[in-house]
Scaffold this motif. Sequence first.
Motif, PDB file in Angstrom:
ATOM      1  N   ALA A 158       0.752  -1.166  -0.117  1.00  0.00           N
ATOM      2  CA  ALA A 158      -0.118   0.055  -0.332  1.00  0.00           C
ATOM      3  C   ALA A 158       1.051   1.260   0.117  1.00  0.00           C
ATOM      4  O   ALA A 158       1.660   1.281  -0.066  1.00  0.00           O
ATOM      5  CB  ALA A 158      -1.276   0.379   1.011  1.00  0.00           C
ATOM      6  N   ARG A 159      -0.096   2.064   0.022  1.00  0.00           N
ATOM      7  CA  ARG A 159       1.090   3.614   0.150  1.00  0.00           C
ATOM      8  C   ARG A 159      -0.284   4.628   0.568  1.00  0.00           C
ATOM      9  O   ARG A 159      -0.736   4.314   1.101  1.00  0.00           O
ATOM     10  CB  ARG A 159       1.108   3.707  -1.452  1.00  0.00           C
ATOM     11  N   ILE A 160       1.236   5.478   1.964  1.00  0.00           N
ATOM     12  CA  ILE A 160       0.479   6.310   2.998  1.00  0.00           C
ATOM     13  C   ILE A 160       0.710   7.929   1.912  1.00  0.00           C
ATOM     14  O   ILE A 160       2.234   7.834   1.840  1.00  0.00           O
ATOM     15  CB  ILE A 160       0.628   6.344   4.263  1.00  0.00           C
ATOM     16  N   TYR A 161      -0.262   8.725   1.486  1.00  0.00           N
ATOM     17  CA  TYR A 161      -0.297   9.769   0.952  1.00  0.00           C
ATOM     18  C   TYR A 161      -1.267  10.894   2.263  1.00  0.00           C
ATOM     19  O   TYR A 161      -1.900  10.290   2.502  1.00  0.00           O
ATOM     20  CB  TYR A 161      -0.017  10.128   0.248  1.00  0.00           C
ATOM     21  N   GLN A 162      -0.945  12.400   1.389  1.00  0.00           N
ATOM     22  CA  GLN A 162      -1.363  13.537   2.949  1.00  0.00           C
ATOM     23  C   GLN A 162      -2.274  13.175   0.864  1.00  0.00           C
ATOM     24  O   GLN A 162      -1.968  13.450   0.242  1.00  0.00           O
ATOM     25  CB  GLN A 162      -0.661  14.193   2.616  1.00  0.00           C
ATOM     26  N   ARG A 163      -4.031  13.929   1.497  1.00  0.00           N
ATOM     27  CA  ARG A 163      -4.952  14.446   0.387  1.00  0.00           C
ATOM     28  C   ARG A 163      -4.550  15.996  -0.160  1.00  0.00           C
ATOM     29  O   ARG A 163      -3.871  16.620   0.765  1.00  0.00           O
ATOM     30  CB  ARG A 163      -6.147  13.983   1.138  1.00  0.00           C
ATOM     31  N   ALA A 186       1.093   3.150  12.099  1.00  0.00           N
ATOM     32  CA  ALA A 186       0.520   1.851  12.680  1.00  0.00           C
ATOM     33  C   ALA A 186      -0.460   1.177  12.890  1.00  0.00           C
ATOM     34  O   ALA A 186      -0.791  -0.342  12.580  1.00  0.00           O
ATOM     35  CB  ALA A 186       0.207   2.621  14.225  1.00  0.00           C
ATOM     36  N   TYR A 187      -1.644   1.572  11.720  1.00  0.00           N
ATOM     37  CA  TYR A 187      -2.873   0.949  10.668  1.00  0.00           C
ATOM     38  C   TYR A 187      -1.651  -0.419  10.280  1.00  0.00           C
ATOM     39  O   TYR A 187      -2.169  -1.851  10.203  1.00  0.00           O
ATOM     40  CB  TYR A 187      -3.900   0.949  10.389  1.00  0.00           C
ATOM     41  N   ALA A 188      -1.050   0.172   9.390  1.00  0.00           N
ATOM     42  CA  ALA A 188      -0.345  -0.553   8.424  1.00  0.00           C
ATOM     43  C   ALA A 188       0.573  -2.234   8.875  1.00  0.00           C
ATOM     44  O   ALA A 188       0.770  -2.867   8.812  1.00  0.00           O
ATOM     45  CB  ALA A 188       0.683   0.422   7.672  1.00  0.00           C
ATOM     46  N   THR A 189       1.253  -1.088  10.541  1.00  0.00           N
ATOM     47  CA  THR A 189       1.760  -2.532  10.587  1.00  0.00           C
ATOM     48  C   THR A 189       1.293  -3.569  11.213  1.00  0.00           C
ATOM     49  O   THR A 189       1.736  -4.893  11.995  1.00  0.00           O
ATOM     50  CB  THR A 189       2.860  -1.702  11.337  1.00  0.00           C
ATOM     51  N   LYS A 190       0.329  -2.839  12.558  1.00  0.00           N
ATOM     52  CA  LYS A 190      -0.456  -3.651  13.003  1.00  0.00           C
ATOM     53  C   LYS A 190      -1.044  -5.054  11.897  1.00  0.00           C
ATOM     54  O   LYS A 190      -1.569  -6.107  12.332  1.00  0.00           O
ATOM     55  CB  LYS A 190      -1.997  -3.151  13.847  1.00  0.00           C
ATOM     56  N   TYR A 191      -1.566  -4.714  11.486  1.00  0.00           N
ATOM     57  CA  TYR A 191      -2.302  -5.578   9.949  1.00  0.00           C
ATOM     58  C   TYR A 191      -1.164  -6.536   8.836  1.00  0.00           C
ATOM     59  O   TYR A 191      -1.546  -6.649   8.431  1.00  0.00           O
ATOM     60  CB  TYR A 191      -2.977  -4.941   9.536  1.00  0.00           C
ATOM     61  N   GLY A 192       0.230  -6.303   8.840  1.00  0.00           N
ATOM     62  CA  GLY A 192       0.990  -6.483   8.501  1.00  0.00           C
ATOM     63  C   GLY A 192       1.127  -6.028   6.089  1.00  0.00           C
ATOM     64  O   GLY A 192       1.436  -6.799   5.981  1.00  0.00           O
ATOM     65  N   ILE A 193       0.518  -4.840   6.248  1.00  0.00           N
ATOM     66  CA  ILE A 193       0.751  -4.669   4.927  1.00  0.00           C
ATOM     67  C   ILE A 193       2.176  -3.610   4.991  1.00  0.00           C
ATOM     68  O   ILE A 193       2.123  -2.684   5.574  1.00  0.00           O
ATOM     69  CB  ILE A 193      -0.441  -3.500   5.230  1.00  0.00           C
ATOM     70  N   ALA A 194       2.894  -4.791   3.845  1.00  0.00           N
ATOM     71  CA  ALA A 194       3.953  -3.577   3.542  1.00  0.00           C
ATOM     72  C   ALA A 194       4.221  -1.979   3.212  1.00  0.00           C
ATOM     73  O   ALA A 194       3.049  -2.239   1.822  1.00  0.00           O
ATOM     74  CB  ALA A 194       4.736  -4.966   2.411  1.00  0.00           C
TER      75      ALA A 194
END
Length: 92
Positions: free
Chosen positions: A3-8, A63-71
């Motif tokens: 996944a990717r995390i970015y600011q809208r 934190a959500y990504a690390t909790k659910y094992g999402i790279a």
Amino acid sequence: MSARIYQRPKNAMQSGKALTDQWILEFEQSEARKADPLMGWTGSGDTQAQVQLCFSSKEEAVAYATKYGIAARVHATPSKTLKIQAYADNFK
């Protein structure tokens, strides 16, 4: 599953800055899109690509990504620069 995390970003069609403080976790496509032979629309069987999760801060999204094992990869927000210009400068 990556996944990717970015600011809208700010909406280019409006001058307001609503929802620009949100951070988005968006899943990347795991399979290529293909054209439907009957209608010509593009689609895929990947339903994760349709999911966008909104968070109030970057730390919550990570934190959500690390909790659910999402790279997840975090894309930095580009700095905003203002070009201060007077209307009279157009006629110099």
